[in-house]
Design a protein around this motif. Structure first.
Motif, mmCIF file in Angstrom:
data_model
loop_
_atom_site.group_PDB
_atom_site.id
_atom_site.type_symbol
_atom_site.label_atom_id
_atom_site.label_comp_id
_atom_site.label_asym_id
_atom_site.label_seq_id
_atom_site.Cartn_x
_atom_site.Cartn_y
_atom_site.Cartn_z
ATOM 1 N N UNK A 256 21.734 -20.794 63.700
ATOM 2 C CA UNK A 256 21.043 -22.088 63.610
ATOM 3 C C UNK A 256 21.315 -22.983 64.749
ATOM 4 N N UNK A 257 20.334 -23.788 65.423
ATOM 5 C CA UNK A 257 20.423 -24.759 66.311
ATOM 6 C C UNK A 257 21.619 -25.571 66.454
ATOM 7 N N UNK A 258 22.267 -26.143 67.296
ATOM 8 C CA UNK A 258 23.400 -26.866 67.160
ATOM 9 C C UNK A 258 23.203 -28.582 67.637
ATOM 10 N N UNK A 259 23.805 -29.264 67.034
ATOM 11 C CA UNK A 259 23.912 -30.783 67.530
ATOM 12 C C UNK A 259 22.527 -30.996 67.273
ATOM 13 N N UNK A 260 21.754 -31.102 66.584
ATOM 14 C CA UNK A 260 20.433 -31.370 66.129
ATOM 15 C C UNK A 260 20.440 -33.109 66.071
ATOM 16 N N UNK A 261 19.369 -33.856 66.639
ATOM 17 C CA UNK A 261 19.227 -35.142 66.571
ATOM 18 C C UNK A 261 17.775 -35.463 66.507
ATOM 19 N N UNK A 262 17.544 -36.686 66.043
ATOM 20 C CA UNK A 262 15.942 -37.169 66.007
ATOM 21 C C UNK A 262 16.416 -38.691 66.192
ATOM 22 N N UNK A 263 15.578 -39.112 67.281
ATOM 23 C CA UNK A 263 15.641 -40.574 67.723
ATOM 24 C C UNK A 263 13.991 -41.147 68.015
ATOM 25 N N UNK A 264 13.866 -42.427 67.828
ATOM 26 C CA UNK A 264 12.425 -42.985 67.958
ATOM 27 C C UNK A 264 12.158 -42.742 69.572
ATOM 28 N N UNK A 265 10.746 -42.467 69.821
ATOM 29 C CA UNK A 265 10.578 -42.238 71.297
ATOM 30 C C UNK A 265 10.068 -43.793 71.546
ATOM 31 N N UNK A 266 9.687 -43.885 72.884
ATOM 32 C CA UNK A 266 9.356 -45.181 73.358
ATOM 33 C C UNK A 266 8.160 -45.890 72.629
ATOM 34 N N UNK A 267 7.683 -45.078 71.906
ATOM 35 C CA UNK A 267 6.265 -45.659 71.291
ATOM 36 C C UNK A 267 6.571 -45.488 69.712
ATOM 37 N N UNK A 268 5.971 -46.362 69.035
ATOM 38 C CA UNK A 268 6.282 -46.515 67.652
ATOM 39 C C UNK A 268 5.585 -45.288 67.035
ATOM 40 N N UNK A 269 4.957 -44.376 67.670
ATOM 41 C CA UNK A 269 4.262 -43.374 67.182
ATOM 42 C C UNK A 269 5.020 -42.158 67.420
ATOM 43 N N UNK A 270 6.189 -41.983 67.751
ATOM 44 C CA UNK A 270 6.897 -40.626 68.007
ATOM 45 C C UNK A 270 8.386 -40.658 67.685
ATOM 46 N N UNK A 271 8.838 -39.550 67.525
ATOM 47 C CA UNK A 271 10.094 -38.983 67.477
ATOM 48 C C UNK A 271 10.656 -38.210 68.275
ATOM 49 N N UNK A 272 11.600 -37.984 69.154
ATOM 50 C CA UNK A 272 12.251 -37.252 70.019
ATOM 51 C C UNK A 272 13.403 -36.531 69.347
ATOM 52 N N UNK A 273 13.030 -35.157 69.278
ATOM 53 C CA UNK A 273 14.107 -34.278 68.505
ATOM 54 C C UNK A 273 14.782 -33.306 69.440
ATOM 55 N N UNK A 274 16.227 -33.334 69.423
ATOM 56 C CA UNK A 274 16.896 -32.613 70.477
ATOM 57 C C UNK A 274 17.899 -31.612 69.665
ATOM 58 N N UNK A 275 18.203 -30.508 70.340
ATOM 59 C CA UNK A 275 19.320 -29.637 69.858
ATOM 60 C C UNK A 275 20.053 -28.857 70.894
ATOM 61 N N UNK A 276 21.098 -28.307 70.544
ATOM 62 C CA UNK A 276 21.747 -27.250 71.601
ATOM 63 C C UNK A 276 21.505 -25.991 71.206
ATOM 64 N N UNK A 277 21.538 -24.919 72.278
ATOM 65 C CA UNK A 277 21.033 -23.822 72.017
ATOM 66 C C UNK A 277 22.312 -22.908 71.325
ATOM 67 N N UNK A 278 22.191 -22.359 70.371
ATOM 68 C CA UNK A 278 23.219 -21.554 69.325
ATOM 69 C C UNK A 278 23.545 -20.302 70.042
ATOM 70 N N UNK A 279 24.812 -19.555 70.169
ATOM 71 C CA UNK A 279 25.034 -18.409 70.531
ATOM 72 C C UNK A 279 24.011 -17.199 70.121
ATOM 73 N N UNK A 280 23.961 -15.902 70.970
ATOM 74 C CA UNK A 280 23.057 -15.155 70.430
ATOM 75 C C UNK A 280 21.661 -15.001 70.969
ATOM 76 N N UNK A 281 20.647 -14.293 70.163
ATOM 77 C CA UNK A 281 19.427 -14.022 70.428
ATOM 78 C C UNK A 281 18.384 -14.822 69.541
ATOM 79 N N UNK A 282 17.157 -14.917 69.977
ATOM 80 C CA UNK A 282 16.225 -15.444 68.974
ATOM 81 C C UNK A 282 14.866 -15.108 69.422
ATOM 82 N N UNK A 283 13.824 -15.147 68.651
ATOM 83 C CA UNK A 283 12.510 -15.089 69.393
ATOM 84 C C UNK A 283 11.913 -16.475 69.702
#
Length: 819
Positions: free
Chosen positions: A641-668
Motif C-alpha cells: 500500500x502507498x505510504x504517508x497518505x495525506x489529503x489537504x484543500x487546494x487553493x480553491x474551494x473546489x479541490x483537494x490535493x492528495x499526496x503519498x509516498x512510494x512503497x517498496x516493490x513494484x506495481x502497475x
C-alpha cells in the motif's frame, strides 16, 4: 294160608280164602267160598306186612265172593283179613300174599378203572331181592355173583382183568316170585403200554418203536407216527395185542417224528406218552461263501436240509474260530466284523436231534481294504512324483497301481509291489502336467476299491520377462518366454507400491505378451508372470517400469498471505514421483527459483518475492526417467500500500490535493476512490501512474468532506487500501445585508446560502461606536438571517457571517449600519 275166627254164636268164616297176584306187581285178587250161616256183609282189611300198615278197609255185600285190590306196591307182602258180619257178630279168616316184583330199568355197566366195572340201575324198588351174575366173556366163566336186598341201586365189581369184556345178568325176586331182568356188556379199561421208545433202526431213514406189554387184555395196539410234535398223523398201524415193536421205513432224513402207542379194548383206548426221535440228517448242499465286495463280511448260503438246525464254523489262520448255531429255515448267514483281506474257511453241518451230519466246507477271501492315506506329491520337483500310503492294518497280498495322464487318460506306468511297500517314485515326468494314480490292495482273487490321488508336477517358471513403456497413453507392455512343460495359464500380476489396487490378468498358455492400458500416470509398476498348472504356481523375477506422468492440470498462481509470497496450487493429475516447481520473472525466461515438491502435495508457498511483481510458474512432473511439463501460469504478488497518505484543500474551494509516498516493490499503477461523505452517490474512481505520488481532486463541493482511498495495483490485485478523509474549504455567504427597520435597539441581518456544505455559521457583530466587545452567535448551517437585539441606540455596527467546516472557514465581507 288162612286163619278162621268163630264167635260163640253168629256167623261162620268164609272157606277157601285165597289172595293171588296173577303175575301183577300192583294188584291182588281175593276170593272165597260162602259158608252156611247168617251174614249181613263181609268186612275186608288189607295190611302191608313189613310196615303193619292198614292199606284197605272195606265192607262188601254178603253175596260177594271176590274183591280186587289195586294200586299196591310191587314186590311187597300183604296180609288180608276177611270177616263175616252178622249183626254185632263176626267170624274172620286171614291169608297173605306177595305182589309180583317189578323189573329194574336202565341197567348200565361201565368201567370204573382198568380193574373195576360199575353196575347201576333204576326202578328196582319193587323187588325184594336182586341177584347179579358177572360173566367173563373171554373165559366164558362167572366171575362174581351177588344177591342184594331192596334199595341197592349200584354196585362196583372189583379185581377184574384190564381190557376184558364182561356180561352182567340181573334177576329180581319177591317172596316166591322171580323175574328175569335186563343184562349189559362192558369192557374194563385197558392198560397203556409202558416204556415206549423210538430210535434209529439199522436201515437208513428208518425208526423203530418199542414198548412193554402191560397186564390184562386188549384187542390190538394202534401205533401212530406223526411228523414233528404237532403234525398230522402220517401213519396209523394196528398190531396184535401181544406185539411189542414196530419199524417204520422210508422216512425223511433229518426229520423229527413222534410215535404214540395206544392199547385198544372195545371202545376204550389207553395211550402211552408219545415219544420223539430224529432220523439221521444229511449235510446241506450248494454251500457257498461270498464276499459281496465287503472287507468286513462274508455271506454263507446253502440249500435247505431237513433237521432242526445247523452248526456253523468260520475259521481263518491266526484268528479265533467263530461258531454259530442256527435254527431250521435259515439258508444263509452273514459274518460281520471280519478281518479284511483274509482267507476264511466255512464249515456247516445239519443237526437233527442228537445227530449231526457230515460237514460241508468252502473257503473264500474277504475283500482287502484299500491303501490308506494315499498321497501323490511332487515335493517341489518338476519331473517326478512320489506316491506314499499307509499299509492296511490287516491282510493283503500286495498292491497294484496305475499312473495316468489325467487330461489325456493315457497310461504312463503300471506297478505291482509287495504288501510291505509304502511308497514309490515315478521319474521322467513332464513338468506342469497333471497325473492321477489309482491304487488298490490285493487279497486272493480280489482287489480292494481303488483309491486315487491326483497331483501335478511342479511347473517351470517363465523366462525373459520384460515390462516396456509403449509410449501409448498410460500403457505398459509385458512379454515373456515359455519354459518347457505344460502350462494351464499365465497369470500376470501388475502392481504399484503407491496403489492398493493391482491388475491381475490371466491369459492362455499360448500367449507371450500383453499390454496393460489405463494405468495410473507417472507410476512405477512391478510385473510378475506366474505359470499356473493345477494348484501350483511358479513365478518369474520381477520386471519394473514407469508410466509417463501427466502434466499437472489447473495450475494457478495466487498471492500468498503476505505481499512477498505467492501460492502455487494445482490439481494432482496422477503419477509421478515428485514435482519440480520452476519460478521465473514474467518478462525474462531465466529461472530464478527451483523447488522440488513430493507427490501428493498440491500447493506450495513461494516466499521472499518482490511485492507487486509479475511471475511465471511451470511445474515439471517426474516419474522415474520420464518428465512432463505443465502449462505455464502467470501470477502477481500483491503490491504494498502507498505510504504517508495525506489529503489537504487546494487553493480553491473546489479541490483537494492528495499526496503519498512510494512503497517498496513494484506495481502497475495506483487506483483512487473518492466518496462524498453522507452522499448516496457512487464513488468517483480514477487511476494514477505507477510513479505518481500525488493527485489533485478537482470539481468537488465546497465545505464537503471526502473519503479518499488509494491502492497500489499489480495485475488483478490491489494492495490493502490506504484511506484518509479530507474536507474542502467551505464557500463564503453572499449578499450579506444589515438592515435597521426603524428600531433603536435592533438590527436585522440576512445573507444568501452559499454552495456546498458547512458545519455551522458564526455571526459576529462589531460595535463601531463604543469599541465594546463583539457579539458572536453560532447558527445552523441552513440559517439565512439573524436579528440583533438590545443594541445601543444611535450606534454604528458592523456584521460578518463566516461559514465553518471543520478547521476551515470562509467569511463574507463586512456590512455596517446604524441603530
Amino acid at each position: 294160608s288162612s286163619i278162621s275166627t268163630v264167635s260163640n254164636a253168629g256167623p261162620s268164616p268164609v272157606h277157601n280164602l285165597t289172595l293171588s297176584s296173577g303175575g301183577s306187581s300192583e294188584v291182588l285178587r281175593a276170593s272165597w267160598v260162602h259158608t252156611h250161616g247168617q251174614r249181613d256183609s263181609y268186612h275186608l282189611a288189607l295190611y302191608h306186612s313189613d310196615s303193619q300198615t292198614l292199606v284197605r278197609n272195606v265192607s262188601i255185600p254178603p253175596n260177594t265172593s271176590t274183591f280186587l285190590f289195586d294200586g299196591l306196591l310191587a314186590g311187597s307182602e300183604y296180609a288180608l283179613k276177611v270177616s263175616t258180619v252178622a249183626g254185632s257178630s263176626q267170624a274172620s279168616t286171614s291169608t297173605h300174599q306177595w305182589t309180583a316184583p317189578s323189573i329194574p330199568t336202565q341197567l348200565r355197566l361201565s368201567p370204573g378203572s382198568s380193574t373195576s366195572l360199575i353196575a347201576s340201575w333204576v326202578g328196582a324198588a319193587g323187588a325184594a331181592w336182586l341177584h347179579l351174575a358177572l360173566h367173563n366173556l373171554l373165559t366164558q366163566t362167572v366171575t362174581t355173583t351177588l344177591s342184594a336186598r331192596r334199595g341197592l341201586t349200584s354196585y362196583t365189581f372189583q379185581h377184574l382183568h384190564p381190557g376184558t369184556p364182561y356180561w352182567l345178568g340181573l334177576n329180581v325176586t319177591a317172596g316166591p316170585c322171580t323175574t328175569v331182568g335186563p343184562n349189559a356188556t362192558a369192557w374194563t379199561y385197558p392198560l397203556s403200554p409202558g416204556n415206549v421208545t423210538l430210535s434209529s433202526a439199522e436201515e437208513q431213514s428208518s425208526l423203530q418203536a418199542r414198548w412193554s406189554i402191560p397186564e390184562g387184555e386188549r384187542d390190538f395196539y394202534l401205533v401212530t407216527l406223526q411228523e414233528g410234535a404237532d403234525g398230522a398223523p402220517m401213519r396209523n398201524i394196528s398190531v396184535s395185542g401181544d406185539n411189542s415193536h414196530l419199524t417204520f421205513h422210508g422216512l425223511s432224513p433229518g426229520n423229527q417224528y413222534t410215535v404214540q402207542v395206544t392199547a385198544v379194548a372195545g371202545p376204550y383206548r389207553a395211550s402211552a406218552c408219545s415219544t420223539a426221535a430224529w432220523t439221521q440228517p444229511l449235510a446241506p448242499s450248494s454251500v457257498n461263501l461270498v464276499s459281496q465286495g465287503s472287507p468286513y463280511s462274508l455271506r454263507a448260503s446253502w440249500e435247505e436240509a431237513r433237521g432242526h438246525g445247523y452248526v456253523l464254523a468260520l475259521s481263518a489262520m491266526e484268528h479265533p474260530v467263530k461258531n454259530s448255531s442256527l435254527l431250521r429255515g435259515v439258508t444263509n448267514f452273514t459274518y460281520e466284523g471280519l478281518h479284511p483281506g483274509t482267507l476264511y474257511t466255512f464249515e456247516i453241518s445239519t443237526v437233527a436231534g442228537p445227530y449231526t451230519s457230515a460237514s460241508r466246507r468252502v473257503s473264500n477271501w474277504t475283500y482287502p481294504l484299500p491303501p490308506e492315506e494315499l498321497i501323490l506329491s511332487n515335493q517341489g520337483h518338476c519331473t517326478s512324483l512320489q506316491a506314499s500310503w499307509r499299509a492296511v492294518t490287516t491282510g493283503s497280498t500286495g498292491y497294484t497301481g496305475t499312473l495316468w495322464e489325467t487330461k489325456f487318460q493315457e497310461q504312463v506306468r503300471n506297478i505291482t509291489v509287495g504288501n510291505n511297500w509304502t511308497n514309490v517314485t515315478f521319474e521322467d515326468l513332464v513338468p506342469g502336467r497333471q497325473y492321477t494314480l489309482e491304487m488298490a490292495a490285493m487279497a486272493g482273487p480280489y482287489r480292494s476299491p481303488v483309491r486315487s490321488a491326483t497331483e501335478w508336477t511342479y511347473p517351470l517358471a517363465p523366462t525373459g520377462v520384460t515390462l516396456t513403456n509403449t509410449r501409448r497413453p498410460l500403457g505398459l507392455t509385458a512379454s515373456w518366454d515359455k519354459a518347457a512343460g505344460d502350462v494351464d495359464q499365465f497369470h500376470l500380476q501388475l502392481y504399484s507400491k503407491s496403489h492398493a489396487a493391482q491388475r491381475n490378468i490371466t491369459v492362455g498358455p499360448n500367449t507371450h505378451n500383453f499390454t496393460f492400458l489405463g494405468l495410473s500416470p507417472g507410476t512405477q509398476y512391478f510385473l510378475k508372470v506366474t505359470v499356473l498348472t493345477g494348484p501350483y504356481r511358479s513365478s518369474s523375477h520381477f520386471a519394473t517400469e514407469w508410466t509417463y506422468p501427466l502434466s499437472l492440470a489447473n495450475v494457478s498462481v495466487q498471492p500468498g498471505r503476505r505481499p512477498q509470497e505467492l501460492r502455487v496450487s494445482w490439481v494432482e493429475s496422477g503419477g509421478g514421483r515428485d514435482h519440480l516447481v520452476q519460478l521465473s520473472v514474467a518478462e525474462s525466461l531465466s529461472v530464478i527459483r527451483n523447488v522440488s515438491v513430493p507427490r501428493g502435495v498440491t500447493h506450495i508457498d513461494l516466499e521472499g518475492l518482490v511485492p507487486g511483481s509479475r511471475y511465471r510458474v511451470e511445474i515439471i512432473s517426474q516419474a522415474g526417467p520420464h518428465r512432463t511439463s505443465s502449462q505455464s501460469a502467470i501470477g502477481y504478488t500483491v503490491p504494498l500500500a502507498p505510504l504517508a497518505l495525506s489529503a489537504s484543500p487546494a487553493s480553491t474551494a473546489w479541490a483537494l490535493a492528495v499526496h503519498w509516498e512510494t512503497p517498496p516493490g513494484q506495481r502497475d499503477g495506483y487506483w483512487l476512490s473518492v466518496l462524498e461523505e453522507g452522499s448516496s452517490a457512487p464513488a468517483r474512481n480514477l487511476e494514477a501512474g505507477k510513479d505518481s505520488t500525488n493527485v489533485t481532486l478537482a470539481w468537488l463541493e465546497p465545505g464537503t468532506c471526502y473519503l479518499v482511498g488509494v491502492w497500489a495495483v499489480a495485475g488483478p490485485y490491489r494492495s490493502p487500501a490506504k484511506n484518509i478523509t479530507g474536507c474542502t474549504i467551505p464557500a463564503a455567504p453572499t449578499n450579506l445585508t444589515l438592515t435597521n427597520k426603524g428600531s433603536t435597539s435592533e438590527l436585522y441581518s440576512g445573507w444568501n446560502k452559499p454552495r456546498g456544505r458547512r458545519d455551522h455559521y458564526r455571526v459576529t457583530l462589531y460595535s463601531l461606536s463604543l469599541q465594546s466587545r463583539e457579539r458572536v452567535h453560532i447558527l445552523s448551517p441552513d440559517a439565512q438571517n439573524f436579528t440583533w437585539t438590545h443594541l445601543e441606540a444611535g450606534s454604528r455596527f458592523a456584521v460578518q457571517v463566516t461559514a465553518v467546516k471543520g478547521l476551515f472557514e470562509a467569511s463574507s465581507t463586512n456590512i455596517t449600519q446604524w441603530t
